[in-house]
Design an enzyme around this catalytic site. Structure first.
Site, short mmCIF file in Angstrom:
data_model
loop_
_atom_site.label_atom_id
_atom_site.label_comp_id
_atom_site.label_asym_id
_atom_site.label_seq_id
_atom_site.Cartn_x
_atom_site.Cartn_y
_atom_site.Cartn_z
N ASP A 8 19.89 -9.51 -14.02
CA ASP A 8 21.04 -9.18 -13.20
C ASP A 8 20.95 -7.70 -12.85
OD1 ASP A 8 23.72 -9.52 -12.05
OD2 ASP A 8 24.36 -8.26 -13.73
N TYR A 10 23.67 -5.63 -10.54
CA TYR A 10 24.92 -4.87 -10.44
C TYR A 10 25.70 -4.93 -11.75
CZ TYR A 10 23.83 -4.89 -5.47
OH TYR A 10 23.22 -4.73 -4.24
N SER A 118 20.30 -12.23 -8.76
CA SER A 118 21.53 -11.48 -8.52
C SER A 118 22.41 -12.10 -7.45
CB SER A 118 21.16 -10.04 -8.10
OG SER A 118 22.29 -9.31 -7.67
#
Length: 223
Positions: A8, A10, A118
């Site tokens: 991931d 962010y 993501s």
């Protein structure tokens, strides 16, 4: 642990709150309020992504980023002009990595394939990775934009199957958000929680397969 590691971005590899100074400069808010605005912005990004998924009304991550930013600006009494929004979106393309990227190099040297998995759009993820040097360490990008639904929906994680010649069960999700780890686990992936904020690691009974406090520790564990 699988040799395919899916990261991931962010809030996990990159710090969404690293642009607080830019927020303060653009809005004229004191730093403490700019930090509060940043948190509200991120909270609404995540909230909006889950809402549109439940409503079957997908909008891509850039659009949700704009919508949540405009909300946060209005909440703190800042007129969300196009110029302000575009300036902060440009800053968002340069979010700082949480840690030295050399740890990802160690993971690659140990034989692992590294992918981004993501909520961001492919363009946003390529831009951020290129701006921060993360692109030197990754083998590819899988975006939920391909399936039109956000994490933690199972289909969001299955996007990685289109990038690697392995079933989902042989891929590992590495994230800081507990809901992301839980979602990946429910979808059938192996999981790693990067618990840098020392939060309770479980979510709805889906325990991470490995808990570390940093990517440095992850590299120590898997190298």
């Amino acid at each position: 642990m699988s040799e395919v590691l899916c990261f991931d971005v962010y809030g996990s590899t990159h710090n969404q709150h690293s642009i607080v100074d830019e927020i303060a400069a653009v809005t004229g808010l004191p730093t403490d309020l700019a930090a509060d605005l940043s948190r509200l912005w991120v909270d609404h990004q995540i909230g909006y992504s889950m809402e549109v998924s439940l409503m079957d009304a997908y909008e891509d991550w850039r659009e949700l980023t704009v919508r949540s930013l405009r909300y946060a600006l209005e909440y703190y009494g800042v007129g969300p002009t196009d110029e302000t929004v575009e300036t902060l979106l440009a800053a968002y393309e340069h979010l700082e990595p949480y840690e030295d990227l050399s740890h990802f190099g160690r993971l690659r040297e140990a034989g692992h394939d590294l992918y981004i998995l993501s909520d961001g759009t492919p363009e946003m993820l390529r831009t951020l990775a290129g701006n921060t040097g993360f692109d030197e360490y990754i083998d590819g990008i899988a975006s939920v934009d391909e399936v039109g639904v956000y994490k933690p929906h199972p289909d969001a994680y299955r996007t990685i199957e289109g990038r690697v010649d392995r079933p989902l069960e042989e891929c590992t999700m590495v994230a800081t958000h507990t809901f992301d780890v839980a979602g990946a686990s429910a979808a059938g992936m192996e999981t790693v929680l990067v618990n840098r904020f020392d939060v309770p690691p479980t979510r709805l009974g889906h325990d991470p397969g490995l808990v570390v406090d940093s990517y440095a520790e992850l590299a120590d564990e898997l190298s």
